[in-house]
Design an enzyme around this catalytic site. Structure first.
Site, short mmCIF file in Angstrom:
data_model
loop_
_atom_site.label_atom_id
_atom_site.label_comp_id
_atom_site.label_asym_id
_atom_site.label_seq_id
_atom_site.Cartn_x
_atom_site.Cartn_y
_atom_site.Cartn_z
N SER A 107 0.83 -1.20 0.00
CA SER A 107 0.00 0.00 0.00
C SER A 107 0.87 1.27 0.00
CB SER A 107 -0.87 -0.02 1.26
OG SER A 107 -1.44 1.25 1.50
N TYR A 130 -2.01 5.71 -4.35
CA TYR A 130 -3.01 6.75 -4.10
C TYR A 130 -2.51 8.02 -4.77
CZ TYR A 130 -5.72 4.26 -0.55
OH TYR A 130 -6.54 3.39 0.09
N THR A 156 -5.70 2.89 -7.00
CA THR A 156 -6.98 2.88 -6.28
C THR A 156 -7.79 4.12 -6.66
OG1 THR A 156 -6.03 1.65 -4.45
CG2 THR A 156 -8.05 2.85 -3.98
N LYS A 252 -8.35 -0.27 -9.30
CA LYS A 252 -9.03 -0.86 -8.15
C LYS A 252 -10.18 0.02 -7.69
CE LYS A 252 -8.06 -2.59 -3.47
NZ LYS A 252 -8.51 -1.54 -2.55
N HIS A 276 -13.67 -1.40 -1.43
CA HIS A 276 -12.68 -1.07 -0.40
C HIS A 276 -13.00 -1.78 0.91
CE1 HIS A 276 -9.34 1.97 -0.39
NE2 HIS A 276 -9.30 1.56 0.86
C1 GLV Z 1 -7.10 2.79 3.12
O1 GLV Z 1 -5.97 3.04 3.16
C2 GLV Z 1 -8.04 2.52 4.15
O2 GLV Z 1 -7.80 2.89 5.30
O3 GLV Z 1 -9.06 1.91 3.83
#
Ligand code: GLV
Length: 380
Positions: A107, A130, A156, A252, A276
């Site tokens: 991530s 991101y 994302t 995503k 998500h």
């Molecule tokens: C993403 O990073 C989340 O916290 O869902």
């Protein structure tokens, strides 16, 4: 000694072993958590056609995902803050995934940096992006992922603003945690976690801190997201990101057939049907409910992957039967990491593999490509 036989066991252990704010961060959905619950409940409601007397010898879960050979069609989804679930958590999970033979996705909001993870594994991993307001920083992140030889960029699209998770606000989620009396008292009851955290110096967002001018206070995650994530993100950005990256691109957060058509038109390699994990727009359908229409809309023009609510190998088989070519697990590996570090992540992968083997055997499938909607009881 607890015998861990399922992902729920790992969740219970995680809850016991990790400070409340980090367990709650992983476990929460947004607002009423209705979508979070629907993801799991809708999957569980999908019934298999049991088939008998089918020669099940030589079954294999081996297949490919985005052109890479994998031990099974499962990848570790990007999960933020996993280096706070266990010291150096992203490195531990990446190693477990590599040894097992499935992709790991790092991530943007990880604790260990792209470079930390790249130095700890030998095979390429996937990087999740991101998009921040500071486009130079985004460009540099893409370049760093390239330099680290990441084999896919997972962009994302559903978190330019944050769906509110009540517990994160109540707990004052931050990394590192603020040393308030309540936090210290809670951490003192988690000796394994403290021990692992004391062995590492990685306690901040490793991809960000030190890489962006003026980013000093990230103490409130929700405020930071509100200030830094770019609400202007659009399909035009997908085009420049694709160009700058030049490798395999995965989009995503697709939940709608119209967006799936846009995703195809963007020239990306794959999309992930994802809400998500029920952490963003509470009230969307579950991913299991959304998946078939997206698979039908896309046809064979693009690879469709899916995530959301997967808590067993049976759930993986269900997602594949609905048409996904691969499945991402998020909370399942986060709980496993919190429970037992690298061994926990290896264990969760073995549990899923074993359950998939049984599901395939009793539905008469010997290869992943045999899995189809034919494997499911029709609902009407
Ligand atoms: C993403 O990073 C989340 O916290 O869902």
């Amino acid at each position: 000694m607890t015998v861990v036989t399922c992902i729920e066991d790992l969740r219970v252990l995680a809850q016991r072993r990790v400070p409340r704010m980090f367990y709650d961060y992983a476990d929460s959905g947004s607002w009423s958590e209705s979508t979070y619950r629907a993801n799991g409940a809708d999957l569980e409601a999908i019934k298999f056609r049991q088939r008998v007397a089918v020669d099940m010898d030589g079954r294999t879960l081996r297949t490919t995902m985005l052109g890479e050979p994998v031990a099974m069609p499962v990848a570790l989804a990007p999960v933020g803050l996993t280096g706070m679930q266990r010291g150096d958590g992203e490195i531990l999970a990446a190693r477990a995934a590599e040894k097992f033979g499935v992709p790991f996705t790092l991530s943007t909001m990880s604790i260990c940096s792209i470079e930390d993870v790249a130095a700890s594994v030998t095979k390429p991993f996937w990087f999740q992006l991101y998009v921040m307001r500071d486009r130079d920083f985004v460009g540099r992140l893409i370049d760093r992922a390239k330099a680290a030889r990441c084999s896919a960029l997972v962009l994302t699209l559903d978190l330019q603003i944050l769906g509110q998770r009540h517990k994160d606000l109540k707990n004052g989620l931050s990394t590192p945690p603020k040393l308030t009396l309540a936090n210290i008292a809670n951490m003192a009851t988690k000796p394994r976690w403290c021990w692992a955290m004391l062995q590492t110096r990685r306690r901040e967002f490793g991809n960000i801190v030190g890489h962006v001018a003026g980013i000093d206070d990230m103490s409130s995650l929700s405020e930071w997201t509100a200030r830094q994530f770019d609400p202007k993100l659009s399909w035009d950005d997908v085009a420049w990101i694709k160009d700058r990256w030049g490798g395999k691109l995965v989009l995503k957060g697709i939940m709608d057939a119209e967006d799936a058509h846009r995703a195809v038109a963007s020239g990306a390699d794959a999309l992930i049907v994802s809400n998500h994990g029920g952490r963003q727009l509470d009230g969307t359908p579950s991913t299991a409910a959304a998946l078939p229409a997206i698979v039908d809309a896309v046809g064979d023009r693009m690879t469709v992957l899916a995530d959301g609510g997967v808590r067993s190998g049976l759930d993986v088989a269900r997602m594949l039967a609905l048409g996904a070519k691969g499945v991402l697990i998020g909370r399942a590996w986060a709980y496993a990491l919190s429970a037992s570090g690298e061994a926990g992540v290896a264990h969760v992968l073995r549990l899923i593999e074993e359950e998939m083997r049984v599901a395939m055997a009793l539905t008469g499938c010997t290869r992943v490509r045999d899995i189809s909607r034919e494997m499911l009881v029709r609902s009407s």
